[in-house]
Design an enzyme around this catalytic site. Structure first.
Site, PDB file in Angstrom:
ATOM      1  N   ARG A   1       0.986  -1.069  -0.216  1.00 15.74           N
ATOM      2  CA  ARG A   1       0.141  -0.065   0.021  1.00 15.74           C
ATOM      3  C   ARG A   1       0.966   1.262  -0.090  1.00 15.74           C
ATOM      4  NH1 ARG A   1      -5.038   1.585   3.589  1.00 15.74           N
ATOM      5  NH2 ARG A   1      -6.109   0.319   2.044  1.00 15.74           N
TER       6      ARG A   1
ATOM      7  N   HIS B   1      -7.358   0.680  -6.206  1.00 16.56           N
ATOM      8  CA  HIS B   1      -7.377  -0.078  -5.288  1.00 16.56           C
ATOM      9  C   HIS B   1      -8.306  -1.338  -5.683  1.00 16.56           C
ATOM     10  CE1 HIS B   1      -7.768  -1.252  -1.150  1.00 16.56           C
ATOM     11  NE2 HIS B   1      -8.836  -0.662  -0.688  1.00 16.56           N
TER      12      HIS B   1
ATOM     13  N   GLN C   1     -10.394  -3.697  -3.221  1.00 16.85           N
ATOM     14  CA  GLN C   1     -11.732  -3.187  -2.989  1.00 16.85           C
ATOM     15  C   GLN C   1     -12.872  -3.716  -3.816  1.00 16.85           C
ATOM     16  OE1 GLN C   1     -11.872  -1.525   0.228  1.00 16.85           O
ATOM     17  NE2 GLN C   1     -14.005  -1.944   0.188  1.00 16.85           N
TER      18      GLN C   1
ATOM     19  N   ASP D   1     -17.296   7.266  -1.569  1.00 22.72           N
ATOM     20  CA  ASP D   1     -15.961   7.284  -0.991  1.00 22.72           C
ATOM     21  C   ASP D   1     -15.617   8.605  -0.486  1.00 22.72           C
ATOM     22  OD1 ASP D   1     -13.487   6.410   0.002  1.00 22.72           O
ATOM     23  OD2 ASP D   1     -12.610   6.635  -1.808  1.00 22.72           O
TER      24      ASP D   1
ATOM     25  N   CYS E   1     -16.265   1.915   0.778  1.00 16.17           N
ATOM     26  CA  CYS E   1     -15.313   1.095   1.008  1.00 16.17           C
ATOM     27  C   CYS E   1     -14.731   1.049   2.489  1.00 16.17           C
ATOM     28  CB  CYS E   1     -14.173   1.593   0.090  1.00 16.17           C
ATOM     29  SG  CYS E   1     -13.543   3.074   0.142  1.00 16.17           S
TER      30      CYS E   1
ATOM     31  N   ARG F   1     -13.657  -8.336   1.997  1.00 14.72           N
ATOM     32  CA  ARG F   1     -12.440  -8.314   1.744  1.00 14.72           C
ATOM     33  C   ARG F   1     -11.470  -9.597   2.253  1.00 14.72           C
ATOM     34  NH1 ARG F   1     -10.092  -3.019   1.703  1.00 14.72           N
ATOM     35  NH2 ARG F   1      -8.087  -4.280   0.879  1.00 14.72           N
TER      36      ARG F   1
HETATM   37  N1   CP Z   1     -11.257   0.099   2.320  1.00  9.13           N
HETATM   38  C1   CP Z   1      -9.900  -0.238   2.842  1.00  9.13           C
HETATM   39  O1   CP Z   1      -9.000  -0.343   2.221  1.00  9.13           O
HETATM   40  O2   CP Z   1      -9.782   0.141   4.351  1.00  9.13           O
HETATM   41  P1   CP Z   1      -8.471   0.270   5.118  1.00  9.13           P
HETATM   42  O3   CP Z   1      -8.017   1.545   4.357  1.00  9.13           O
HETATM   43  O4   CP Z   1      -8.601   0.393   6.410  1.00  9.13           O
HETATM   44  O5   CP Z   1      -7.368  -0.713   4.643  1.00  9.13           O
HETATM   45  N1  NVA Z   2      -9.701   6.901  -1.529  1.00  5.92           N
HETATM   46  C1  NVA Z   2      -9.475   6.601  -0.024  1.00  5.92           C
HETATM   47  C2  NVA Z   2      -9.713   4.865   0.113  1.00  5.92           C
HETATM   48  C3  NVA Z   2      -9.435   4.254   1.288  1.00  5.92           C
HETATM   49  C4  NVA Z   2      -9.779   2.939   1.321  1.00  5.92           C
HETATM   50  C5  NVA Z   2      -8.091   6.732  -0.005  1.00  5.92           C
HETATM   51  O1  NVA Z   2      -7.401   6.574  -0.805  1.00  5.92           O
HETATM   52  O2  NVA Z   2      -7.554   7.095   1.069  1.00  5.92           O
END
Ligand code: CP
Ligand code: NVA
Length: 312
Positions: free
Chosen positions: A103, A130, A133, A225, A265, A293
């Protein structure tokens, strides 16, 4: 040849279908205590540049349930691209681990990691995409409606990593997707072009509009989101202003079909992109998506790290 999942364009529609079916089977097996140990003795590195609840824990629990082991490593400990070049850590970790989840901020980092790693790399979220998700969201939709084919989804809000991933997911699975974003916050043009090209072969309908009211008419699911993603905190105030008209509230939901569900998400900012009443309301399937997930990623891990594994 190892496979990676950096984007939903890295797999075919048939492979996505396979992953969703495998995820459902693994979900059922987990609930009856009969999870096959597909990844016994396998190891997975979880490299995180950003905060996470779901992504980290679902990969940790998923690997454990499949008989494998994980190491969670935050960037503060290893300095991804600062203490050490990405291409060096890719080659080191490939000698210890059977798979890597990353990530991070720039999508280029996960691309470089995958290029140099000799084990599968999974995108656990970048500023651009992502994909995990969307696999979970599609599984939740398939469970709720009994099918994916023919569904129409409205994504309302920021044209961010989630919107970009929805474009690719909908394109691959031949869905209808209407994305409503304010001017200046549209999805990434290169992703839209790639998704549109895929849509030509799958029959998906993709459209980008500005008006959230137009977007939600006749859809089966409304997705949103946060308005301010991780890394954009300095823009939060301006974004709250610019996205004001894009809140998912009861008035907007009243314009949808009565069977339409609401998805997110998570984490959610109640009072910004979604009201507490809608988030907690009977149309919300946010926790079904969050649960998935675990199941979708177990399927993905098995697909990438033990492709020979079979389940009836
Ligand atoms: N939706 C999601 O990716 O959650 P986190 O950021 O908590 O991993
Ligand atoms: N768009 C958000 C998604 C988090 C799961 C971010 O990137 O912070």
């Amino acid at each position: 040849m190892k496979r990676d999942l950096l984007s939903l364009a890295d797999v075919t529609p048939a492979e996505i279908e396979y992953l969703l079916t495998l995820a459902s089977k693994l979900k059922q097996r987990q609930k009856t205590g009969l999870t096959p140990p597909f990844l016994e003795g396998k190891t997975l590195a979880l490299l995180f540049h950003k905060q996470s609840l779901r992504t980290r824990t679902s990969f940790e629990v998923g690997m454990h349930q499949l008989g494998g082991f994980t190491s969670y490593i935050h960037d503060q400990e290893i300095g991804i691209g600062t203490r050490e070049p990405v291409k060096d850590l890719a080659r080191v970790l490939s000698r210890y681990y059977d798979g890597i989840v990353l990530r991070t901020f720039s999508h280029d980092i996960v691309v470089e990691l995958a290029e140099y790693a000799t084990v599968p790399v999974i995108n656990g979220l970048t500023d651009l995409l992502h994909p995990c998700q969307i696999l979970s969201a599609m599984l939740a939709l398939r469970e709720h409606f009994g099918r994916l084919k023919g569904l129409h989804i409205a994504y309302v809000g920021d044209g961010n990593n989630m919107a970009n991933s929805w474009l690719l997911g909908a394109a691959q699975m031949g869905l209808a997707l209407t994305v409503a974003c304010p001017r200046g916050y549209q999805p990434e043009p290169t992703i839209l072009a790639q998704a549109s090209q895929i849509a030509e072969t799958t029959g998906a309908m993709l459209e980008i509009v500005e008006d959230p009211h137009q977007a939600v008419k006749g859809v089966d699911a409304v997705y949103t989101d946060v308005w301010t993603s991780m890394g954009q905190e300095a823009e939060a105030e301006a974004r709250r202003r610019d996205f004001q008209a894009y809140q998912i509230n009861e008035a907007l939901m009243a314009e949808t079909l009565s069977h339409a569900v609401v998805m997110h998400c998570l984490p959610a900012h109640r009072g910004e992109e979604i009201t507490d009443a809608v988030f907690e309301g009977s149309r919300s399937i946010v926790f079904e998506e969050a649960e998935n997930r675990l199941h979708a990623q177990k399927a993905l891990l098995a697909f990438l790290m033990a492709p020979e594994a079979q389940i009836s």
